[in-house]
Design an enzyme around this catalytic site. Structure first.
Site, PDB file in Angstrom:
ATOM      1  N   CYS A 128      24.016  26.916 -15.458  1.00  0.00           N
ATOM      2  CA  CYS A 128      23.587  27.210 -16.822  1.00  0.00           C
ATOM      3  C   CYS A 128      23.940  28.659 -17.124  1.00  0.00           C
ATOM      4  O   CYS A 128      23.769  29.525 -16.266  1.00  0.00           O
ATOM      5  CB  CYS A 128      22.075  26.995 -16.942  1.00  0.00           C
ATOM      6  N   CYS A 180      13.689  29.735 -13.571  1.00  0.00           N
ATOM      7  CA  CYS A 180      14.461  28.498 -13.369  1.00  0.00           C
ATOM      8  C   CYS A 180      15.539  28.678 -12.305  1.00  0.00           C
ATOM      9  O   CYS A 180      16.351  29.598 -12.371  1.00  0.00           O
ATOM     10  CB  CYS A 180      15.094  28.079 -14.690  1.00  0.00           C
ATOM     11  N   LEU A 210       9.448  26.582 -24.995  1.00  0.00           N
ATOM     12  CA  LEU A 210       8.879  27.765 -25.629  1.00  0.00           C
ATOM     13  C   LEU A 210       8.422  28.780 -24.564  1.00  0.00           C
ATOM     14  O   LEU A 210       8.877  29.908 -24.546  1.00  0.00           O
ATOM     15  CB  LEU A 210       7.715  27.349 -26.540  1.00  0.00           C
ATOM     16  N   HIS A 211       7.503  28.371 -23.728  1.00  0.00           N
ATOM     17  CA  HIS A 211       7.078  29.137 -22.544  1.00  0.00           C
ATOM     18  C   HIS A 211       6.358  30.458 -22.781  1.00  0.00           C
ATOM     19  O   HIS A 211       5.811  31.029 -21.844  1.00  0.00           O
ATOM     20  CB  HIS A 211       8.244  29.385 -21.585  1.00  0.00           C
ATOM     21  N   SER A 236      16.169  18.487 -24.490  1.00  0.00           N
ATOM     22  CA  SER A 236      15.397  19.719 -24.354  1.00  0.00           C
ATOM     23  C   SER A 236      16.309  20.924 -24.514  1.00  0.00           C
ATOM     24  O   SER A 236      17.357  21.012 -23.874  1.00  0.00           O
ATOM     25  CB  SER A 236      14.731  19.756 -22.976  1.00  0.00           C
ATOM     26  N   ASN A 277       7.107  25.228 -10.861  1.00  0.00           N
ATOM     27  CA  ASN A 277       7.596  24.691  -9.590  1.00  0.00           C
ATOM     28  C   ASN A 277       8.331  25.785  -8.834  1.00  0.00           C
ATOM     29  O   ASN A 277       9.316  26.322  -9.334  1.00  0.00           O
ATOM     30  CB  ASN A 277       8.545  23.511  -9.840  1.00  0.00           C
ATOM     31  N   CYS A 329      16.913  31.840 -17.503  1.00  0.00           N
ATOM     32  CA  CYS A 329      15.469  31.929 -17.629  1.00  0.00           C
ATOM     33  C   CYS A 329      14.953  32.310 -16.252  1.00  0.00           C
ATOM     34  O   CYS A 329      15.375  31.735 -15.246  1.00  0.00           O
ATOM     35  CB  CYS A 329      14.897  30.599 -18.095  1.00  0.00           C
ATOM     36  N   GLY A 381      21.456  22.730 -16.962  1.00  0.00           N
ATOM     37  CA  GLY A 381      22.252  23.138 -18.123  1.00  0.00           C
ATOM     38  C   GLY A 381      21.520  23.134 -19.441  1.00  0.00           C
ATOM     39  O   GLY A 381      20.433  22.575 -19.566  1.00  0.00           O
ATOM     40  N   CYS A 419      11.083  19.925 -12.244  1.00  0.00           N
ATOM     41  CA  CYS A 419      11.626  20.770 -13.322  1.00  0.00           C
ATOM     42  C   CYS A 419      11.983  22.145 -12.786  1.00  0.00           C
ATOM     43  O   CYS A 419      11.161  22.794 -12.152  1.00  0.00           O
ATOM     44  CB  CYS A 419      10.592  21.017 -14.415  1.00  0.00           C
ATOM     45  N   CYS A 479      16.438  11.918 -15.622  1.00  0.00           N
ATOM     46  CA  CYS A 479      16.634  13.302 -16.050  1.00  0.00           C
ATOM     47  C   CYS A 479      18.103  13.646 -15.828  1.00  0.00           C
ATOM     48  O   CYS A 479      18.579  13.687 -14.696  1.00  0.00           O
ATOM     49  CB  CYS A 479      15.706  14.196 -15.236  1.00  0.00           C
ATOM     50  N   GLU A 503      23.276  17.530 -10.442  1.00  0.00           N
ATOM     51  CA  GLU A 503      22.219  16.656  -9.953  1.00  0.00           C
ATOM     52  C   GLU A 503      21.615  15.805 -11.060  1.00  0.00           C
ATOM     53  O   GLU A 503      21.614  16.193 -12.223  1.00  0.00           O
ATOM     54  CB  GLU A 503      21.105  17.514  -9.315  1.00  0.00           C
TER      55      GLU A 503
HETATM   56  N1  SAH Z   1      18.060  23.890 -20.411  1.00  0.00           N
HETATM   57  C1  SAH Z   1      17.131  23.076 -21.084  1.00  0.00           C
HETATM   58  C2  SAH Z   1      16.800  21.793 -20.371  1.00  0.00           C
HETATM   59  C3  SAH Z   1      16.626  21.798 -18.859  1.00  0.00           C
HETATM   60  S1  SAH Z   1      15.218  22.490 -18.114  1.00  0.00           S
HETATM   61  C4  SAH Z   1      15.878  23.831 -21.382  1.00  0.00           C
HETATM   62  O1  SAH Z   1      15.715  24.921 -20.857  1.00  0.00           O
HETATM   63  O2  SAH Z   1      15.096  23.356 -22.176  1.00  0.00           O
HETATM   64  C5  SAH Z   1      13.855  21.364 -18.313  1.00  0.00           C
HETATM   65  C6  SAH Z   1      12.512  22.093 -18.427  1.00  0.00           C
HETATM   66  O3  SAH Z   1      12.065  22.615 -17.161  1.00  0.00           O
HETATM   67  C7  SAH Z   1      12.569  23.283 -19.370  1.00  0.00           C
HETATM   68  O4  SAH Z   1      11.456  23.324 -20.205  1.00  0.00           O
HETATM   69  C8  SAH Z   1      12.548  24.426 -18.397  1.00  0.00           C
HETATM   70  O5  SAH Z   1      12.153  25.610 -19.007  1.00  0.00           O
HETATM   71  C9  SAH Z   1      11.597  23.937 -17.349  1.00  0.00           C
HETATM   72  N2  SAH Z   1      11.651  24.703 -16.105  1.00  0.00           N
HETATM   73  C10 SAH Z   1      12.665  25.448 -15.621  1.00  0.00           C
HETATM   74  N3  SAH Z   1      12.344  25.994 -14.422  1.00  0.00           N
HETATM   75  C11 SAH Z   1      11.087  25.583 -14.136  1.00  0.00           C
HETATM   76  C12 SAH Z   1      10.224  25.780 -13.008  1.00  0.00           C
HETATM   77  N4  SAH Z   1      10.581  26.487 -11.956  1.00  0.00           N
HETATM   78  N5  SAH Z   1       9.016  25.172 -13.040  1.00  0.00           N
HETATM   79  C13 SAH Z   1       8.651  24.408 -14.085  1.00  0.00           C
HETATM   80  N6  SAH Z   1       9.437  24.168 -15.160  1.00  0.00           N
HETATM   81  C14 SAH Z   1      10.648  24.751 -15.193  1.00  0.00           C
HETATM   82 FE1  SF4 Z   2      19.184  27.014 -18.362  1.00  0.00          FE
HETATM   83 FE2  SF4 Z   2      17.071  25.531 -19.173  1.00  0.00          FE
HETATM   84 FE3  SF4 Z   2      17.102  26.711 -16.741  1.00  0.00          FE
HETATM   85 FE4  SF4 Z   2      16.862  28.205 -18.936  1.00  0.00          FE
HETATM   86  S1  SF4 Z   2      15.395  26.660 -18.196  1.00  0.00           S
HETATM   87  S2  SF4 Z   2      18.192  28.641 -17.177  1.00  0.00           S
HETATM   88  S3  SF4 Z   2      18.175  27.112 -20.371  1.00  0.00           S
HETATM   89  S4  SF4 Z   2      18.468  25.101 -17.439  1.00  0.00           S
END
Ligand code: SAH
Ligand code: SF4
Length: 413
Positions: free
Chosen positions: A136, A143, A265-266, A242, A343, A140, A210, A386, A129, A116
């Protein structure tokens, strides 16, 4: 690229996906690679050099996909090119528009993999984006993409293809004859004069599906094409990559790509980050922040963005905010923090922090002199925000599994 340890990177596919008709897809290739392909098909070195430059311009500056329309290429050359090459685009499976103007496209590769891309229009900019992988390998916990079973690296063509497709959809290619071309074999003098349009697509973020640093070579090659001044010509200052924290690749990213860096970082403690961003078990917070401090491209004018997803009762206390400030100061990082309200997606185990909590968290960081804006969620109604991206390929594979189970049952019965 091999990264030893717990998390396996996915295999790097061929740069050019083979086509059934035997023609070569030029999408995503650099001028040098186009030149090599022309030579391979029989053009002499001098011709190949000249034509590759012209082709590069047509492909990436003008967005042309039809060789017949490439008017400065010579009448006999054009059919020859059409016989041997194509200029492809990813297939669009579905295009959606959110009530806030955000657009999402579900794309399909030649081998049937879905991924996407999302376009986010703002008053002063338009951000695309871009995805780097189908799925991936990291998962996480918050995600959606991380729950996908299917993973494959996208090729440079598939990555650049997203930018090309967005330009197509936004109608953003310059029209008419280019002044620079007028001296070269101009067979189309009647065409209107070239005029660069006002652009909607101004920024790119490698924040789709990814982990871009697990597909390093392809992401680098694709972004080099995107940044090339003779083509799409997006400045590296307008591109952000990122990463969830693939520490060993960060220095190379600075040196070989040189775009802005965002780090997911999170969390600020080992315990929480180990849980929600599992790559932390391999490359811990200290190591990651040291790599950020060493990131050669970072300075006060080009700060590193720390992304921080706001999860209720998980990482959103005042103490967490203060620890974040302490860490940024300790490593003397030129940093800004992006607070992302979580989200939701079906099956997620987290909730978004309350608006008051997010506000307080942001204030604590701001009070220390570090910028910490709250990112407004965009495109939630079409699952484009995101962390919500997840293509239909999973459903397809589920359906496939069901079919296989049924067949097995039938054979047994
Ligand atoms: N894989 C890379 C880039 C893609 S994700 C990374 O992890 O950095 C883009 C951003 O969205 C990242 O900071 C990710 O942690 C965040 N993200 C993932 N799932 C999310 C969610 N459910 N709500 C808000 N942000 C989220
Ligand atoms: Fe992969 Fe980024 Fe999602 Fe983590 S936040 S699972 S690294 S896409």
């Amino acid at each position: 690229m091999q990264i030893p340890g717990l998390i396996d990177p996915v295999p790097v596919p061929r740069a050019i996906t083979p086509r059934e008709d035997g023609r070569v897809d030029l999408l995503g290739l650099s001028a040098l690679q186009i030149r090599a392909e022309l030579e391979e098909k029989g053009l002499d070195i001098k011709q190949a050099k000249l034509r590759s430059k012209q082709l590069f311009h047509w492909l990436y500056h003008r967005g042309e996909t039809d060789f017949a329309a490439m008017t400065d290429l010579g009448k006999t050359l054009r059919p020859w090119l059409s016989e041997k090459f194509v200029v492809g685009r990813p297939h669009v499976v579905e295009a959606q528009v959110s009530s806030d103007g955000t657009r999402k496209w579900l794309l399909r590769s030649d081998d049937g993999q879905d991924y996407e891309m999302v376009f986010i229009p703002d008053a002063d900019r338009g951000t695309l984006c871009v995805s780097s992988q189908v799925g991936c390998t990291l998962n996480c916990r918050f995600c959606h993409t991380g729950t996908m079973r299917l993973v494959r690296n996208l090729t440079p063509g598939e990555i650049v293809g997203q930018v090309m497709l967005a330009r197509d959809a936004l109608g953003e290619w310059p029209k008419g004859t280019m002044a620079a071309d007028a001296s070269v074999e101009d067979e189309d003098i009647d065409a209107p004069q070239y005029s660069p349009d006002g652009r909607m697509l101004t920024n790119i973020v490698m924040m789709g599906m990814g982990e871009p640093l697990y597909n390093f070579d392809n992401v680098r090659d694709a972004l080099k094409v995107v940044m090339d001044g003779a083509g799409l010509a997006l400045s590296r200052r307008r591109i952000t990559l990122s990463t969830s924290g693939v520490v060993p690749m960060m220095e190379r990213a600075a040196q070989e790509i040189g775009v802005n860096l965002a780090v997911s970082l999170h969390a600020v403690t080992k315990e929480v980050r180990d849980e929600i961003v599992p790559i932390n078990r391999k490359y811990g917070i200290e190591e990651l922040l040291q790599a950020c401090a060493d990131y050669p491209r970072a300075n006060n004018a080009r700060r590193i963005t720390f992304e921080y997803v706001m999860l209720k009762d998980k990482n959103d206390s005042d103490e967490d905010a203060r620890e974040l400030v302490r860490l940024i100061r300790h490593y003397k990082l030129p940093a800004k923090v992006n607070l992302i309200p979580f989200n939701p997606w079906p099956g997620a185990n987290y909730e978004c922090s309350t608006p008051e909590r997010v506000k307080r968290f942001s204030e604590i960081i701001f009070e220390s002199g570090i910028s910490a804006p709250v990112r407004t969620p965009r495109g939630r109604d079409i699952m484009a925000a995101c962390g919500q991206l997840k293509s239909a390929s999973e459903k397809k594979s589920r359906a496939e599994l069901d079919r296989l189970a049924e067949e097995k049952q039938a054979a047994l019965g």
